[in-house]
Design a protein around this motif. Structure first.
Motif, PDB file in Angstrom:
ATOM      1  N   ARG A 164      54.823  29.256  48.168  1.00 49.19           N
ATOM      2  CA  ARG A 164      55.266  30.058  49.309  1.00 49.19           C
ATOM      3  C   ARG A 164      55.912  31.357  48.837  1.00 49.19           C
ATOM      4  O   ARG A 164      55.623  32.437  49.358  1.00 49.19           O
ATOM      5  N   GLY A 165      56.767  31.261  47.823  1.00 45.62           N
ATOM      6  CA  GLY A 165      57.404  32.454  47.283  1.00 45.62           C
ATOM      7  C   GLY A 165      56.422  33.375  46.593  1.00 45.62           C
ATOM      8  O   GLY A 165      56.536  34.605  46.673  1.00 45.62           O
ATOM      9  N   LEU A 166      55.409  32.797  45.899  1.00 45.24           N
ATOM     10  CA  LEU A 166      54.397  33.605  45.222  1.00 45.24           C
ATOM     11  C   LEU A 166      53.596  34.429  46.219  1.00 45.24           C
ATOM     12  O   LEU A 166      53.377  35.635  46.014  1.00 45.24           O
ATOM     13  N   VAL A 167      53.167  33.801  47.312  1.00 45.97           N
ATOM     14  CA  VAL A 167      52.384  34.515  48.330  1.00 45.97           C
ATOM     15  C   VAL A 167      53.217  35.637  48.957  1.00 45.97           C
ATOM     16  O   VAL A 167      52.732  36.758  49.150  1.00 45.97           O
ATOM     17  N   ALA A 168      54.484  35.337  49.249  1.00 43.39           N
ATOM     18  CA  ALA A 168      55.355  36.354  49.838  1.00 43.39           C
ATOM     19  C   ALA A 168      55.602  37.490  48.856  1.00 43.39           C
ATOM     20  O   ALA A 168      55.556  38.674  49.226  1.00 43.39           O
ATOM     21  N   GLY A 169      55.857  37.144  47.586  1.00 44.14           N
ATOM     22  CA  GLY A 169      56.120  38.184  46.587  1.00 44.14           C
ATOM     23  C   GLY A 169      54.929  39.093  46.372  1.00 44.14           C
ATOM     24  O   GLY A 169      55.072  40.324  46.313  1.00 44.14           O
ATOM     25  N   VAL A 170      53.738  38.502  46.262  1.00 43.40           N
ATOM     26  CA  VAL A 170      52.523  39.299  46.100  1.00 43.40           C
ATOM     27  C   VAL A 170      52.300  40.195  47.314  1.00 43.40           C
ATOM     28  O   VAL A 170      51.962  41.384  47.192  1.00 43.40           O
ATOM     29  N   SER A 171      52.497  39.642  48.506  1.00 42.21           N
ATOM     30  CA  SER A 171      52.280  40.413  49.737  1.00 42.21           C
ATOM     31  C   SER A 171      53.251  41.588  49.828  1.00 42.21           C
ATOM     32  O   SER A 171      52.867  42.703  50.188  1.00 42.21           O
ATOM     33  N   LEU A 172      54.512  41.358  49.507  1.00 37.03           N
ATOM     34  CA  LEU A 172      55.503  42.439  49.549  1.00 37.03           C
ATOM     35  C   LEU A 172      55.214  43.494  48.482  1.00 37.03           C
ATOM     36  O   LEU A 172      55.430  44.682  48.708  1.00 37.03           O
ATOM     37  N   LEU A 173      54.726  43.054  47.330  1.00 35.05           N
ATOM     38  CA  LEU A 173      54.372  43.991  46.260  1.00 35.05           C
ATOM     39  C   LEU A 173      53.329  44.996  46.728  1.00 35.05           C
ATOM     40  O   LEU A 173      53.453  46.208  46.482  1.00 35.05           O
ATOM     41  N   TRP A 174      52.296  44.507  47.438  1.00 37.03           N
ATOM     42  CA  TRP A 174      51.232  45.408  47.890  1.00 37.03           C
ATOM     43  C   TRP A 174      51.559  46.079  49.211  1.00 37.03           C
ATOM     44  O   TRP A 174      51.002  47.133  49.530  1.00 37.03           O
ATOM     45  N   LEU A 175      52.440  45.482  49.989  1.00 37.91           N
ATOM     46  CA  LEU A 175      52.822  46.101  51.253  1.00 37.91           C
ATOM     47  C   LEU A 175      53.661  47.354  51.022  1.00 37.91           C
ATOM     48  O   LEU A 175      53.562  48.329  51.767  1.00 37.91           O
ATOM     49  N   PHE A 176      54.486  47.327  49.991  1.00 42.17           N
ATOM     50  CA  PHE A 176      55.382  48.450  49.714  1.00 42.17           C
ATOM     51  C   PHE A 176      54.632  49.777  49.557  1.00 42.17           C
ATOM     52  O   PHE A 176      54.964  50.757  50.228  1.00 42.17           O
ATOM     53  N   PRO A 177      53.598  49.864  48.681  1.00 41.36           N
ATOM     54  CA  PRO A 177      52.896  51.150  48.573  1.00 41.36           C
ATOM     55  C   PRO A 177      52.145  51.539  49.840  1.00 41.36           C
ATOM     56  O   PRO A 177      51.938  52.720  50.094  1.00 41.36           O
ATOM     57  N   TYR A 178      51.756  50.555  50.656  1.00 43.26           N
ATOM     58  CA  TYR A 178      51.033  50.914  51.875  1.00 43.26           C
ATOM     59  C   TYR A 178      51.971  51.458  52.948  1.00 43.26           C
ATOM     60  O   TYR A 178      51.587  52.329  53.728  1.00 43.26           O
ATOM     61  N   VAL A 179      53.209  50.950  52.999  1.00 40.47           N
ATOM     62  CA  VAL A 179      54.206  51.575  53.871  1.00 40.47           C
ATOM     63  C   VAL A 179      54.488  52.989  53.381  1.00 40.47           C
ATOM     64  O   VAL A 179      54.583  53.936  54.168  1.00 40.47           O
ATOM     65  N   MET A 180      54.605  53.130  52.083  1.00 35.26           N
ATOM     66  CA  MET A 180      54.838  54.446  51.500  1.00 35.26           C
ATOM     67  C   MET A 180      53.686  55.402  51.829  1.00 35.26           C
ATOM     68  O   MET A 180      53.891  56.598  52.070  1.00 35.26           O
ATOM     69  N   LEU A 181      52.473  54.869  51.871  1.00 38.11           N
ATOM     70  CA  LEU A 181      51.301  55.672  52.235  1.00 38.11           C
ATOM     71  C   LEU A 181      51.474  56.316  53.604  1.00 38.11           C
ATOM     72  O   LEU A 181      51.142  57.488  53.809  1.00 38.11           O
ATOM     73  N   GLN A 182      52.016  55.577  54.556  1.00 42.73           N
ATOM     74  CA  GLN A 182      52.214  56.127  55.899  1.00 42.73           C
ATOM     75  C   GLN A 182      53.267  57.244  55.873  1.00 42.73           C
ATOM     76  O   GLN A 182      53.144  58.255  56.564  1.00 42.73           O
ATOM     77  N   GLN A 183      54.302  57.062  55.076  1.00 45.04           N
ATOM     78  CA  GLN A 183      55.346  58.072  55.002  1.00 45.04           C
ATOM     79  C   GLN A 183      54.843  59.335  54.307  1.00 45.04           C
ATOM     80  O   GLN A 183      55.170  60.448  54.718  1.00 45.04           O
TER      81      GLN A 183
END
Length: 476
Positions: A111-130
């Protein structure tokens, strides 16, 4: 933005103060809202700026990748993954992908691995919008609103809106913004074509300037690259937290099925005008300074300032729709899959609701600070995130449909494919291409192989709940 904030306040007034309502609007979405909130959530700065830029530089085949192939691939995955997730969510009240997998395999670590991986890739995509918001406002105002100020204003609004509105408000504004951007993009194409003399004139000018843009395929658009890109984007979209959670939010199976059936049509309706505007700009002598985006320049050249501003407002709506959903999903992954299992298991609904809103503020602020350094182009940021999320898809699909999948198998499959893909990005040990096929696609194959092989050579753990994905689910 003002209208969106009013809708958010209204949503806050009718919402329940529970984590399920904050994250999933109590699983009550109808067809129109589910379809358009997914539509608006996905159509980001990548769609309005990176895609037209590629069409300008390399040709309009990008429409086939994003508009056609990805629309069909994601619709199929919406059925294969999304429908089963919806059935499981109805029965077990799952909110995140990590919860669903962690419960089946009785593994806090998974559960933690899936969340950690997802947050890792979500971060640059949020940054992409900014990054997209900052560059768009700077270009539109000819520097009167600097990049950092534009990105900062959008970030502040997103924080305020998500904290107040939750999923219910986000979905309502997504529906409004999705329809708005669809209409304005088509109006933009019609307006530009009317000014230049029609599609035949625009296409003739493109042929005179860059005839190879009208031929299928090029050194850039190789079959391997197009298939690799379409597959990794399509599978990556299915694993995006803000998209994946919407699989849980449908009000009924009928809503879910109507939505994925209509999805490819919506994709074509948006990508054709936005990407063709980018391609036609090449033949219409639109000057694009290095580092600038083609769509704002095209509108500035052929439409009045007020109309250009209106279309860019549609693009900004897309960016906000993507970002607010990402922030909400990122917060849920952090709160439910990392904070609650590892720090405070007996978390009350009220306290979880508060922690989720604080998580939104921290995540958005961190992405904004990173966006000020603009470490990569829009396309590179988006492509990296799509392929990173795609590494999750096949192990998850195997787990949903193959009873023999073990805890060791799915954990190894996710971990090995992520290490493989990250190594291709940041080291020279793993090549970035294999005979034209991208490392993102090869990594997906590696993850599938490892998941299956390790599952075959290991025994299920005693506490795994192997039956819950297969028994007691009513499907048609």
């Amino acid at each position: 933005m003002f209208i969106a904030l009013l809708i958010g306040v209204l949503a806050y007034r009718v919402a329940e103060r529970t984590a399920e309502d904050f994250y999933l609007a109590s699983r009550t979405f109808g067809t129109v809202v589910l379809l358009f909130t997914t539509f608006a959530t996905l159509l980001s700065a990548f769609t309005f700026f990176a895609g037209p830029n590629v069409a300008y530089a390399e040709g309009p085949e990008w429409v086939l990748v994003m508009g056609l192939m990805d629309g069909i691939i994601f619709a199929i995955l919406w059925y294969l993954i999304g429908y089963k997730q919806w059935l499981l969510g109805q029965q077990h009240e799952y909110v995140t992908l990590g919860e669903m997998l962690g419960d089946r395999f009785a593994s806090r670590r998974l559960r933690g691995l899936v969340a950690g991986v997802s947050l890792l890739w979500l971060f640059p995509y949020v940054m992409l919008q900014q990054v997209g918001a900052g560059t768009a406002l700077e270009a539109l105002t000819e520097g009167a609103v600097p990049y950092a100020v534009g990105a900062g204003l959008i970030t502040l609004f997103m924080i305020l809106y998500v904290v107040v509105a939750g999923m219910r408000g986000i979905a309502w504004t997504d529906t409004l913004q999705g329809a708005f951007m669809l209409v304005t993009t088509w109006l933009a194409m019609v307006w530009v074509l009317a000014v230049v003399g029609g599609p035949s004139v625009a296409t003739g000018a493109l042929e005179a300037e860059a005839a190879h843009h009208l031929a299928l395929g090029s050194d850039h658009y190789t079959p391997q690259w197009m298939l690799s890109t379409a597959i990794t984007i399509g599978f990556g979209v299915a694993m995006f937290p803000q998209v994946n959670q919407r699989f849980f939010a449908a009000g009924s199976r009928t809503v879910l099925k109507r939505s994925f059936a209509l999805w490819p049509i919506l994709c074509v309706l948006l990508f054709v005008p936005s990407f063709m505007l980018g391609a036609w700009a090449r033949g219409l002598d639109v000057s694009i300074a290095e580092g600038e985006n083609v769509l704002p320049a095209m509108l500035a050249e052929f439409t009045p300032t007020w109309f250009a501003a209106l279309v860019i407002a549609g693009a900004m709506a897309a960016m906000m729709s993507s970002s607010d959903s990402m922030l909400l999903s990122g917060s849920s992954y952090f709160t439910r899959d990392l904070y609650r299992p590892y720090l405070e298991m007996d978390l009350s609904e009220r306290r979880e609701d508060l922690i989720a809103r604080v998580g939104v503020v921290l995540f958005a602020t961190g992405a904004f600070v990173a966006s000020l350094y603009n470490p990569a182009t829009l396309f590179e940021l988006g492509d990296a995130a799509f392929s990173g999320f795609a590494q999750l898809a096949l192990p998850v699909l195997v787990a949903l449909y193959w009873r023999r999948t073990t805890r060791a198998g799915i954990t190894a499959g996710i971990a090995v494919s992520q290490v493989f893909y990250l190594s291709s990005l940041f080291t020279a040990v793993v090549p970035s291409t294999y005979g034209g096929w991208t490392a993102g696609l090869v990594g997906m194959g590696v993850g599938l192989l490892v998941t299956v092989v390790v599952s075959l050579v290991t025994s299920p753990a005693a506490d795994e709940r192997r039956a819950i994905y297969f028994e007691g689910l009513r499907a048609d």
